[in-house]
Design a protein around this motif. Structure first.
Motif, PDB file in Angstrom:
ATOM      1  N   THR A  33      84.351 -16.491  41.429  1.00  0.00           N
ATOM      2  CA  THR A  33      84.642 -16.168  42.354  1.00  0.00           C
ATOM      3  C   THR A  33      85.962 -15.455  42.273  1.00  0.00           C
ATOM      4  OG1 THR A  33      84.560 -17.862  43.267  1.00  0.00           O
ATOM      5  CG2 THR A  33      85.806 -16.727  44.543  1.00  0.00           C
ATOM      6  N   ALA A  34      87.191 -15.522  41.574  1.00  0.00           N
ATOM      7  CA  ALA A  34      88.379 -14.896  41.311  1.00  0.00           C
ATOM      8  C   ALA A  34      88.281 -13.830  40.348  1.00  0.00           C
ATOM      9  CB  ALA A  34      89.256 -15.618  40.325  1.00  0.00           C
ATOM     10  N   ALA A  35      87.272 -13.577  39.671  1.00  0.00           N
ATOM     11  CA  ALA A  35      86.585 -12.611  39.251  1.00  0.00           C
ATOM     12  C   ALA A  35      85.333 -11.481  39.782  1.00  0.00           C
ATOM     13  CB  ALA A  35      86.405 -13.292  37.855  1.00  0.00           C
ATOM     14  N   GLY A  36      85.330 -12.528  40.478  1.00  0.00           N
ATOM     15  CA  GLY A  36      84.438 -11.090  42.225  1.00  0.00           C
ATOM     16  C   GLY A  36      83.241 -11.008  40.932  1.00  0.00           C
ATOM     17  N   VAL A  37      82.378 -11.907  40.791  1.00  0.00           N
ATOM     18  CA  VAL A  37      81.369 -11.916  40.067  1.00  0.00           C
ATOM     19  C   VAL A  37      80.915 -13.638  40.753  1.00  0.00           C
ATOM     20  CG1 VAL A  37      81.230 -10.415  38.435  1.00  0.00           C
ATOM     21  CG2 VAL A  37      82.006 -13.487  37.867  1.00  0.00           C
ATOM     22  N   THR A  38      79.116 -14.011  40.894  1.00  0.00           N
ATOM     23  CA  THR A  38      78.687 -14.716  41.168  1.00  0.00           C
ATOM     24  C   THR A  38      79.016 -16.445  40.229  1.00  0.00           C
ATOM     25  OG1 THR A  38      75.915 -15.124  40.077  1.00  0.00           O
ATOM     26  CG2 THR A  38      76.817 -13.664  42.050  1.00  0.00           C
ATOM     27  N   PRO A  39      78.544 -17.297  40.235  1.00  0.00           N
ATOM     28  CA  PRO A  39      78.545 -18.600  39.061  1.00  0.00           C
ATOM     29  C   PRO A  39      77.693 -18.044  38.157  1.00  0.00           C
ATOM     30  CG  PRO A  39      78.791 -19.063  42.010  1.00  0.00           C
ATOM     31  CD  PRO A  39      78.472 -17.470  41.834  1.00  0.00           C
ATOM     32  N   GLY A  40      76.847 -17.589  37.958  1.00  0.00           N
ATOM     33  CA  GLY A  40      75.522 -17.582  37.598  1.00  0.00           C
ATOM     34  C   GLY A  40      76.574 -16.492  36.081  1.00  0.00           C
ATOM     35  N   ALA A  41      76.985 -15.906  36.754  1.00  0.00           N
ATOM     36  CA  ALA A  41      77.611 -14.431  35.660  1.00  0.00           C
ATOM     37  C   ALA A  41      78.806 -15.239  34.560  1.00  0.00           C
ATOM     38  CB  ALA A  41      78.286 -13.525  36.234  1.00  0.00           C
ATOM     39  N   VAL A  42      79.072 -16.213  34.942  1.00  0.00           N
ATOM     40  CA  VAL A  42      79.943 -17.386  33.602  1.00  0.00           C
ATOM     41  C   VAL A  42      78.898 -16.746  32.499  1.00  0.00           C
ATOM     42  CG1 VAL A  42      81.298 -18.581  33.384  1.00  0.00           C
ATOM     43  CG2 VAL A  42      81.509 -17.835  35.066  1.00  0.00           C
ATOM     44  N   TYR A  43      78.144 -16.869  32.448  1.00  0.00           N
ATOM     45  CA  TYR A  43      77.236 -17.936  31.809  1.00  0.00           C
ATOM     46  C   TYR A  43      76.782 -16.987  30.927  1.00  0.00           C
ATOM     47  CZ  TYR A  43      78.310 -22.632  33.940  1.00  0.00           C
ATOM     48  OH  TYR A  43      78.993 -23.698  34.001  1.00  0.00           O
ATOM     49  N   VAL A  44      76.552 -15.788  31.477  1.00  0.00           N
ATOM     50  CA  VAL A  44      75.791 -13.867  31.130  1.00  0.00           C
ATOM     51  C   VAL A  44      77.194 -14.120  30.236  1.00  0.00           C
ATOM     52  CG1 VAL A  44      75.821 -12.122  31.551  1.00  0.00           C
ATOM     53  CG2 VAL A  44      74.788 -13.437  33.303  1.00  0.00           C
ATOM     54  N   HIS A  45      78.622 -14.144  30.172  1.00  0.00           N
ATOM     55  CA  HIS A  45      79.451 -13.930  29.391  1.00  0.00           C
ATOM     56  C   HIS A  45      80.083 -15.022  28.071  1.00  0.00           C
ATOM     57  CE1 HIS A  45      79.196 -10.072  31.199  1.00  0.00           C
ATOM     58  NE2 HIS A  45      79.280 -10.860  32.299  1.00  0.00           N
ATOM     59  N   HIS A  46      79.731 -16.257  28.631  1.00  0.00           N
ATOM     60  CA  HIS A  46      80.064 -17.168  27.700  1.00  0.00           C
ATOM     61  C   HIS A  46      79.207 -18.309  28.345  1.00  0.00           C
ATOM     62  CE1 HIS A  46      83.964 -15.090  27.323  1.00  0.00           C
ATOM     63  NE2 HIS A  46      84.272 -15.152  28.693  1.00  0.00           N
ATOM     64  N   ARG A  47      79.073 -19.220  26.722  1.00  0.00           N
ATOM     65  CA  ARG A  47      78.012 -20.635  26.665  1.00  0.00           C
ATOM     66  C   ARG A  47      78.259 -22.017  27.937  1.00  0.00           C
ATOM     67  NH1 ARG A  47      76.968 -20.489  20.834  1.00  0.00           N
ATOM     68  NH2 ARG A  47      79.227 -20.306  20.808  1.00  0.00           N
ATOM     69  N   SER A  48      79.813 -21.597  28.289  1.00  0.00           N
ATOM     70  CA  SER A  48      80.948 -22.724  28.968  1.00  0.00           C
ATOM     71  C   SER A  48      81.419 -22.471  29.105  1.00  0.00           C
ATOM     72  CB  SER A  48      80.631 -24.227  28.162  1.00  0.00           C
ATOM     73  OG  SER A  48      81.024 -23.728  26.533  1.00  0.00           O
ATOM     74  N   LYS A  49      82.562 -23.488  30.182  1.00  0.00           N
ATOM     75  CA  LYS A  49      84.201 -22.967  30.484  1.00  0.00           C
ATOM     76  C   LYS A  49      85.078 -24.010  29.388  1.00  0.00           C
ATOM     77  CE  LYS A  49      85.859 -26.219  32.845  1.00  0.00           C
ATOM     78  NZ  LYS A  49      86.291 -27.783  34.438  1.00  0.00           N
ATOM     79  N   GLU A  50      83.913 -24.078  28.823  1.00  0.00           N
ATOM     80  CA  GLU A  50      85.252 -24.217  27.349  1.00  0.00           C
ATOM     81  C   GLU A  50      84.882 -23.872  26.791  1.00  0.00           C
ATOM     82  OE1 GLU A  50      85.772 -25.797  23.217  1.00  0.00           O
ATOM     83  OE2 GLU A  50      84.260 -25.616  24.152  1.00  0.00           O
ATOM     84  N   GLU A  51      84.015 -23.351  26.169  1.00  0.00           N
ATOM     85  CA  GLU A  51      83.677 -21.346  25.117  1.00  0.00           C
ATOM     86  C   GLU A  51      85.211 -20.888  26.686  1.00  0.00           C
ATOM     87  OE1 GLU A  51      81.482 -18.146  24.809  1.00  0.00           O
ATOM     88  OE2 GLU A  51      80.596 -19.393  23.318  1.00  0.00           O
ATOM     89  N   LEU A  52      84.809 -20.411  27.599  1.00  0.00           N
ATOM     90  CA  LEU A  52      86.456 -19.865  28.002  1.00  0.00           C
ATOM     91  C   LEU A  52      87.493 -19.704  27.635  1.00  0.00           C
ATOM     92  CD1 LEU A  52      85.177 -19.510  31.716  1.00  0.00           C
ATOM     93  CD2 LEU A  52      85.552 -17.015  30.272  1.00  0.00           C
TER      94      LEU A  52
END
Length: 195
Positions: A33-52
């Motif tokens: 939300t803060a990045a202005g993308v859908t939650p699924g977009a996180v996993y397009v760029h990173h495997r997990s929250k921990e990887e971030l």
């Protein structure tokens, strides 16, 4: 670290969220939300929250090591080296306080493998300080009883800035760096370097 705009926005929003809520209090939805993308977009760029978190932590620790090595290489005089190393480390911590707080205080949330990787970088930072402090002791420039404890105190002095520095007080990040540099030399029983 991702080179594209969305990947960087995700890293930036994760940094802000982890600093504000802690790793475990932050959801991937918060980051997206803060990045202005859908939650699924996180996993397009990173495997997990921990990887971030790992990406943020690794880059921050690599930057610290780079600053410390540059400071150590700036002179052959241990007093000047410590002065520069502490000043630059503290200034970076203060100027990047949000990232610094995540880099330094969320390590427990990393996987064992990722934490080991980051801790190896930390050991390299420690080794750079130890080498300079040991040389200063041998040359009679530093008057301390225990190199290990002295280095631990110096690193604590540097890292802890991220806990309290807010940037809206009477001192700038550069001013805090200069102050802590002088304090570090007093801790080591050294005379400040001549200008």
């Amino acid at each position: 670290m991702p080179a594209n705009g969305t990947g960087q926005r995700l890293l930036d929003s994760a940094t802000e969220a982890f600093a504000a809520k802690g790793f475990h209090g932050t959801t991937t939805r918060d980051i997206a939300t803060a990045a202005g993308v859908t939650p699924g977009a996180v996993y397009v760029h990173h495997r997990s929250k921990e990887e971030l978190l790992y990406s943020i932590s690794r880059v921050g620790h690599e930057r610290t090591l780079e600053l410390v090595r540059t400071g150590a290489a700036s002179s052959s005089d241990p007093v000047q080296q410590i002065s520069t190393m502490v000043r630059d480390f503290v200034e970076w911590q203060a100027a990047n306080r949000t990232k610094s707080s995540v880099v330094n205080f969320e390590l427990a949330a990393l996987t064992e493998e990722h934490r080991a990787d980051v801790l190896e970088i930390r050991r390299s930072v420690d080794a750079e300080f130890r080498a300079v402090v040991d040389r200063g002791r041998q040359q009679g420039l530093f008057h301390i009883e225990d190199t290990g404890l002295a280095v631990l105190a110096l690193l604590s002095l540097c890292v802890d800035v991220a806990r309290w520095y807010r940037g809206d007080g009477r001192q700038s990040a550069a001013g805090i760096g200069e102050h802590h540099s002088r304090m570090a030399l007093r801790m080591l029983g050294a005379e400040p370097p001549s200008s």
